[in-house]
Design a protein around this motif. Sequence first.
Motif, mmCIF file in Angstrom:
data_model
loop_
_atom_site.group_PDB
_atom_site.id
_atom_site.type_symbol
_atom_site.label_atom_id
_atom_site.label_comp_id
_atom_site.label_asym_id
_atom_site.label_seq_id
_atom_site.Cartn_x
_atom_site.Cartn_y
_atom_site.Cartn_z
ATOM 1 N N VAL A 46 -6.593 4.485 8.632
ATOM 2 C CA VAL A 46 -7.073 3.912 7.380
ATOM 3 C C VAL A 46 -7.407 2.448 7.655
ATOM 4 O O VAL A 46 -6.591 1.733 8.240
ATOM 5 C CB VAL A 46 -5.988 4.013 6.287
ATOM 6 C CG1 VAL A 46 -6.407 3.242 5.049
ATOM 7 C CG2 VAL A 46 -5.695 5.461 5.961
ATOM 8 N N LEU A 70 -7.888 -1.178 6.319
ATOM 9 C CA LEU A 70 -7.553 -2.022 5.167
ATOM 10 C C LEU A 70 -8.314 -3.334 5.311
ATOM 11 O O LEU A 70 -8.225 -4.001 6.346
ATOM 12 C CB LEU A 70 -6.044 -2.299 5.129
ATOM 13 C CG LEU A 70 -5.126 -1.073 5.067
ATOM 14 C CD1 LEU A 70 -3.656 -1.499 5.131
ATOM 15 C CD2 LEU A 70 -5.372 -0.264 3.789
ATOM 16 N N ILE A 104 -8.272 -6.554 3.237
ATOM 17 C CA ILE A 104 -7.571 -7.159 2.112
ATOM 18 C C ILE A 104 -8.141 -8.556 1.862
ATOM 19 O O ILE A 104 -8.078 -9.410 2.758
ATOM 20 C CB ILE A 104 -6.065 -7.287 2.411
ATOM 21 C CG1 ILE A 104 -5.525 -5.961 3.015
ATOM 22 C CG2 ILE A 104 -5.276 -7.668 1.163
ATOM 23 C CD1 ILE A 104 -4.140 -6.095 3.607
ATOM 24 N N THR A 112 -3.818 5.691 -0.651
ATOM 25 C CA THR A 112 -4.554 4.796 0.235
ATOM 26 C C THR A 112 -4.145 5.088 1.679
ATOM 27 O O THR A 112 -4.992 5.211 2.573
ATOM 28 C CB THR A 112 -4.251 3.321 -0.114
ATOM 29 O OG1 THR A 112 -4.487 3.131 -1.514
ATOM 30 C CG2 THR A 112 -5.106 2.387 0.701
ATOM 31 N N LEU A 113 -2.843 5.192 1.901
ATOM 32 C CA LEU A 113 -2.356 5.564 3.225
ATOM 33 C C LEU A 113 -2.399 7.077 3.361
ATOM 34 O O LEU A 113 -2.025 7.794 2.431
ATOM 35 C CB LEU A 113 -0.915 5.073 3.421
ATOM 36 C CG LEU A 113 -0.697 3.554 3.325
ATOM 37 C CD1 LEU A 113 0.784 3.225 3.431
ATOM 38 C CD2 LEU A 113 -1.485 2.820 4.404
ATOM 39 N N PHE A 121 0.845 -1.209 0.000
ATOM 40 C CA PHE A 121 0.000 0.000 0.000
ATOM 41 C C PHE A 121 0.872 1.246 0.000
ATOM 42 O O PHE A 121 1.947 1.263 0.592
ATOM 43 C CB PHE A 121 -0.903 0.017 1.242
ATOM 44 C CG PHE A 121 -1.874 -1.128 1.273
ATOM 45 C CD1 PHE A 121 -3.105 -1.026 0.625
ATOM 46 C CD2 PHE A 121 -1.550 -2.325 1.911
ATOM 47 C CE1 PHE A 121 -3.999 -2.094 0.630
ATOM 48 C CE2 PHE A 121 -2.427 -3.379 1.924
ATOM 49 C CZ PHE A 121 -3.660 -3.270 1.282
ATOM 50 N N GLN A 122 0.362 2.280 -0.712
ATOM 51 C CA GLN A 122 1.062 3.565 -0.762
ATOM 52 C C GLN A 122 0.011 4.655 -0.627
ATOM 53 O O GLN A 122 -1.176 4.384 -0.536
ATOM 54 C CB GLN A 122 1.788 3.717 -2.107
ATOM 55 C CG GLN A 122 2.815 2.609 -2.369
ATOM 56 C CD GLN A 122 3.592 2.821 -3.650
ATOM 57 O OE1 GLN A 122 3.299 3.715 -4.430
ATOM 58 N NE2 GLN A 122 4.583 1.972 -3.857
ATOM 59 N N ALA A 123 0.489 5.934 -0.636
ATOM 60 C CA ALA A 123 -0.467 7.028 -0.744
ATOM 61 C C ALA A 123 -1.108 6.924 -2.125
ATOM 62 O O ALA A 123 -0.445 6.461 -3.052
ATOM 63 C CB ALA A 123 0.260 8.368 -0.606
#
Lengths: 470, 299
Positions: free
Chosen positions: A429, A431, A433, A422-423, A418-420
């Motif tokens: 946040v 998640l 999955i 999303t973060l 995950f990256q920005a």
Amino acid sequence: MKTELFIYLKNSLLALAFIGLFAGCEREYSDKVDFATFPNNPLVFIDGFSGGLEYFPFAGSKLDAFTVDTEIRYDGTSSMRFDIPNFGDPSGSFAGAVFPDMGGRDLSDYDALTFWAKASKATSINEIGFGVDFGENKYRVNIPNLRVGTGWSKYTIPIPDPFKLTVEKGLFFYAAGPEDGDGFTFWIDELQFEKLGTLGQPKPAIFNGEDRVETTFLDVQIPVTGLTQTFNLASGGNQTVSAAPAYFNFSSTDNEVARVSESGVISIVGTGTATITALLAGVKAAGSLTLEVEGSFETAPVPPARNPEDVISVFSDAYADVPVEYYNGFFIPDGQTTLGGADINIGGDNVIRYTNLNFVAIRTQNTVNASEMTHYHLDIQVEDQQIAPGDFLRILLVDAGPDNVIGTEDDTEASVEFQAPTLISRQWVSLDIPLSDFVGLNTENLALYFFVSDATISNILVDNIYFYKE
Amino acid sequence: MNQKIRLEMSTDILSPPYLKWLGKLSGLKTLAALTGILILNLGCSYGEDQRVANFTEITVQDEFDVNGAPDSSLWNYDIGTRGDGWGNNELQYYTDRPENITVQNGYLIFTARQENFEGSAYTSARILTKDKFEQKYGRFEARIKAPYGQGIWPAFWMLGANSDEVIWPECGEIDIMEIRGQEPTILFGSVHGPGYSAGEAITKRFDLMNDRFDTGFHIFGIEWGPDYVNYYVDDVLYNQITREDLPNPDNWVFNQPFYLILNVAVGGSFVGSPNQETVFPQQMLVDYVRAYKYNGPNE
């Protein structure tokens, strides 16, 4: 026991009684008033148990580890012999015991617990000390990983502040496990409290002598850690012991921001800045913690109610968690830098904070079968001020395979990254999955739950780690 | 313990301060001390001819009651390293700066520091009464709280007044107090002279029981008369060195005036170098230095 209780009561009531006496009439003290005193017998084990000394092994330890040895001894007719089990010994995975005098003793005239010891091979004893009585353990002291050689040597465990030990029950304790899988034997003789007079230059410390600065939140509770006392011995060497919080007097520069209890727990009660310091027997301890409190902590979203059979929780306050071996394996030889673990408690809500993150893993005591589950849920808050392009957080799962042993050929692992955007920096946040995203992962024997950032993201909060079925 | 030493002594001398201390002792201590004397008297064969030396008349005293630099009418400084670490490979550079030596609140304070200074890694101080106060025989004492730690070497000692004219150890050296910082309970008292210097010095170590030299003040003193030096710590006589103790009794060089020296060295052959555990700065506190005249034995 009865006498002891009576003495306690008398102690606390005496002051009141006297005030009453003086206020009422000027009669003299009754001859029957005597202050409670406890025996000051310094001997623990010389050639046998000293008067009042008892022996209680720790739960789960090898119960027959301790014997009295009349063959091998430093002096006199016998010594204490401790047999540490090999790895896998069915009689116990470690050896350890408490030797208390439940009547209590006044040890305030002494400055150290001393003994002669030797071992069947050069080794280390995980913990050895005094102040453990299966009660409050208020004045616990121990030397971690005491090195013992194969010849008799004298060892000194300094009392951090003897004035505190006016009624001490825990005269001696130890705990030792196998070293590299192998057990060993060690002997202790002439175990006694002494007034050496040669301990000098006390150098107490809190937080291992570091001056730390942390940002925190209202209602957080933080234990003071890294509590030690160090004395210079007659030999010229220094001896450091771990010392219980009760030996210290803590203070806060602002009691409206942070307060410290006698048991060494800091409570955050207001916004602002406060620095925690301590004294031990009038000597300022090295180390401090400066807390910057900005406001209330935004807790992670509370997970929805679910049927227990639809959830397997690793870490949450909403569901029953499976037993966890550790929240941070500290794989330092593997290059791990990550600090932290389950160390924040905010108004009863437990949150994991990892700092200096590169990678870290949680390990469950038993493997988890999540094959009936559909999703892996985590609440993550990145505490870094910003998340740069390329910064990532990889959620990695390791399955131990049918043999349930990590590091064997049937292990499988897979990850999702995950990256920005999303973060989001400084926001929780959630998640969710799908387990099908962990391509190639067997989910019947999950054992390790990794967070990997390769140091791109340094500080995260984690909450509500669980598997669920939609 | 010390009684044993006394038994071995061939002394015919008991000093008044020693007797005076007896008066101050109480209870058991007095009994023990008296027992010691009884044994001593039984042990030596001088019978009624015992002579007692007097050390009652003060000839110099510095109580360190004036804040600032040490009294320049009594004390000189040694400065620098003398190129060879003062003959002992010592690591410090001696200065006269208040950072290294000062008088405050009734104490002379030596401070050994870890700092780069004039090519040395440590600084400290050494003062001496050379050409200002020199005396043959007498009682010389100082009340001192020692520094501690690996590689720290405090000393209170004396050199013969002709130390500039002859090569050491011809001039003679009397070490009243030397302590290795890594042995905080042990004191050394020594004499050095021709044929018995450095590693071959006539020396005795004294192990302080149930106490340390760096956690409180102790009085270090000698009583020096013709052919003998008695070593004291607090109220304990722990050694006597006489002409007969030398490899060659003709090499007794303690018949001339000596001057006093106080210093804290860092490193050097006697103590080795400081290590990671050595705490800096280290301080030696001196409450007073006093010298008394030798009035000769009462016949």
